[in-house]
Enzyme design. Structure first.
Site, short mmCIF file in Angstrom:
data_model
loop_
_atom_site.label_atom_id
_atom_site.label_comp_id
_atom_site.label_asym_id
_atom_site.label_seq_id
_atom_site.Cartn_x
_atom_site.Cartn_y
_atom_site.Cartn_z
N SER A 60 0.78 -1.20 0.09
CA SER A 60 0.08 -0.29 -0.04
C SER A 60 1.08 1.20 -0.28
O SER A 60 1.88 1.05 0.07
CB SER A 60 -0.96 0.38 1.20
OG SER A 60 -0.07 0.22 2.37
N LYS A 61 -0.27 2.30 -0.41
CA LYS A 61 1.29 3.39 -0.53
C LYS A 61 1.51 4.02 0.76
O LYS A 61 2.24 4.58 1.10
CB LYS A 61 -0.27 4.43 -0.75
CG LYS A 61 0.38 5.38 -2.22
CD LYS A 61 -0.48 6.33 -2.50
CE LYS A 61 -0.19 7.05 -3.42
NZ LYS A 61 0.64 7.69 -4.11
N ARG A 62 0.34 3.47 1.97
CA ARG A 62 1.05 3.68 3.01
C ARG A 62 2.77 3.28 3.04
O ARG A 62 3.40 4.01 4.54
CB ARG A 62 0.20 3.45 4.35
CG ARG A 62 -0.98 4.90 4.71
CD ARG A 62 -1.64 4.07 5.73
NE ARG A 62 -2.16 3.80 4.85
CZ ARG A 62 -3.11 2.46 5.58
NH1 ARG A 62 -2.23 1.28 6.84
NH2 ARG A 62 -4.01 1.68 5.32
N GLN A 63 2.97 2.35 3.02
CA GLN A 63 4.08 2.21 3.05
C GLN A 63 5.04 2.18 2.35
O GLN A 63 6.71 1.11 1.86
CB GLN A 63 4.00 0.38 3.07
CG GLN A 63 3.37 0.10 4.52
CD GLN A 63 3.31 -1.00 5.27
OE1 GLN A 63 4.71 -2.16 5.35
NE2 GLN A 63 2.53 -2.29 6.17
N GLY A 64 4.99 3.17 1.23
CA GLY A 64 6.06 3.53 0.20
C GLY A 64 5.16 3.59 -0.62
O GLY A 64 4.06 4.02 -1.15
#
Ligand code: GLU
Length: 489
Positions: free
Chosen positions: A258-262
């Protein structure tokens, strides 16, 4: 029948790395089988429309060199469509879906529904409280035809729903085998929304059929939708294509990528200095590796070796460290001139101007150490001016400061006398310094270590021969003098 595959993204404004993998697998199969690979833009969700998203997506496809045989392309900034079964942008195909929806309606395989969103919300809540599966209750299934006509003629908002038949639905997934579902679990899916646009399910089936798609290769998240599609194929009297649902992409902690992790956008990776071909090679191996002992594959090799049946079912971890390594392998294979052209935009963006001849030399000697093109931005600094460093690192582990200083003086004096032509090739600089060491009966380590540190200002760097060649005579002498002066003995 010729193999025809397609990548069918919703235009979100960027190309997800998972989308790149899906597109690539579709492309590989089509190329291998001398078939066609299509791009179709699925933009029927008008609420999620992002302005300029199609152009951005097409630009990204151009950069990774996965342009479709049929579908939209960007020509001088404008969207043009190639191929004769288009248009390939769903919002431009509305009459096609409406005509097909009417066929289902006339056959009693679909029905008009006037239920308001308030009613549907209330129904869902009740079902949730009663722990029932949330499904439409067929409130509008048996409305008399004249009432349907009257209410729709009066402009009352309505949708068209699929009337899911009784029984079971099975399909064969190339990666996962047979999947069977009881139709009682399938909702009476909306096919045409109140704005006249088709839903994904309706549009995808009609289009895949009309575009003669033979293999639907897409992400695992679409498996649960596939029974609805198979039901639609049957109701239309069409053969369904083969399905292959690709494994999820995971973060190293096994959560969904996901975008949250990179970063997840291909554009972000390119902006961070990854090469398109390295990114393509990397995503190709997410869930598939044709040979156990090989990681680097040219696109032609991937085309030759691609095999849908060898794709893993379990999620594929997106390993950033492996991507960095792989990118480094591709950077290394570039010629210095190619690398100069590739790194220049990153230097420009960082506001660093550097002489072209020096940059080419830097690229030649640093490319084995670079992982990303952006690494150049820091690397050039040590060539433009020697970085400040602790003189203690000039002293080799088997020597002392006096020895290092004496050896630096010796090298400087030797280099000040060599012919100008020696500076034109790394090999000549190396031969000259090594001959000097031998003639004086010195040891390599005592001479080369302090020379290398004096020229680079770093404990780890390219060899002193490469550095002297890249820096040229004047700067080499300046750096040797500076190092000699810094060793107070
Ligand atoms: N439009 C869907 C997506 O955004 C396509 C799924 C499919 O390939 O059928 O991924």
């Amino acid at each position: 029948m010729s193999v025809r595959t397609r990548f069918a993204p919703s235009p979100t404004g960027f190309l997800h790395v998972g989308g790149l993998r899906t597109a690539l697998y579709n492309y590989l199969l089509a190329r291998q089988q001398s078939g066609q690979y299509l791009l179709r833009i699925e933009d029927t969700d008008r609420e999620r429309l992002v302005p300029g998203a199609v152009e951005k997506l097409l630009e990204a496809f151009g950069r990774v060199n996965l342009l479709p045989d049929e579908g939209p392309r960007l020509v001088n900034g404008a969207v043009e469509q190639v191929g004769d079964v288009g248009p390939y942008i769903q919002s431009e195909r509305l009459p096609v879906y409406q005509e097909h929806a009417k066929r289902l309606l006339d056959a009693g395989a679909a029905y008009v529904c006037f239920c308001s969103s308030e009613r549907l919300d209330g129904l869902r809540k009740q079902q949730e409280i009663a722990k029932l599966s949330t499904k439409y209750d067929r409130h509008c299934l048996s409305l008399p035809a004249d009432e349907v006509l009257r209410r729709s003629a009066a402009g009352e908002a309505h949708v068209l729903r699929l009337r899911v038949p009784e029984g079971e639905t099975s399909f064969e997934d190339v990666i996962r085998g047979t999947i069977t579902i009881n139709n009682a679990e399938v909702d009476d899916q909306v096919l045409i929304k109140s704005d006249g646009f088709p839903t994904y399910h309706m549009a995808v089936v009609v289009d895949d059929h009309l575009m003669k798609i033979t293999h639907v290769i897409r992400g695992e998240e679409w498996i649960s939708s596939t029974p609805k599609h198979v039901i639609l194929y049957r109701l239309f009297g069409w053969d369904a294509p083969l399905f292959a649902h690709l494994p999820l992409l995971l973060n190293p902690d096994k959560s969904k990528l996901s975008k949250r992790q990179g970063d997840v956008a291909v554009e972000d990776y390119l902006a961070k200095g990854y090469l398109p071909e390295a990114l393509v090679n990397f995503v190709a191996l997410l869930g598939f590796n044709p040979k156990a002992d090989q990681e680097i594959y040219a696109i032609d090799e991937l085309i030759e070796l691609f095999d849908l049946t060898k794709i893993n079912k379990s999620g594929a971890v997106f390993d950033q460290a492996k991507l960095n390594w792989m990118n480094g392998q591709y950077v290394m294979k570039k010629t210095s001139a190619e690398l100069v052209a590739l790194v220049r935009p990153f230097l420009d963006a960082a506001g660093k101007t550097i002489d072209a001849a020096l940059l080419e030399k830097i690229c030649a000697i640093e490319k084995t150490r670079m992982e990303r093109l952006t690494d150049i931005v820091e690397i050039v600094d040590a060539y433009v001016s020697v970085p400040a460093f602790d003189p203690a690192i000039l002293v080799w582990k088997k020597a002392d400061a006096a020895d290092s200083k004496a050896n630096l003086v010796g090298v400087r004096d030797h280099l000040s006398t060599v012919e100008e032509t020696v500076w034109t090739e790394i090999g000549l600089v190396e031969a000259s310094i090594k001959a000097y060491i031998e003639s004086k009966g010195l040891s390599n380590g005592n001479v080369l270590w302090p020379t290398r540190v004096a020229l680079s200002g770093r404990a780890a760097s390219p060899s002193p021969f490469e550095l002297a060649w890249a820096l040229g005579k004047d700067e080499t002498m300046r750096r040797l003098d500076g190092a000699i002066a810094s060793l107070a003995t």
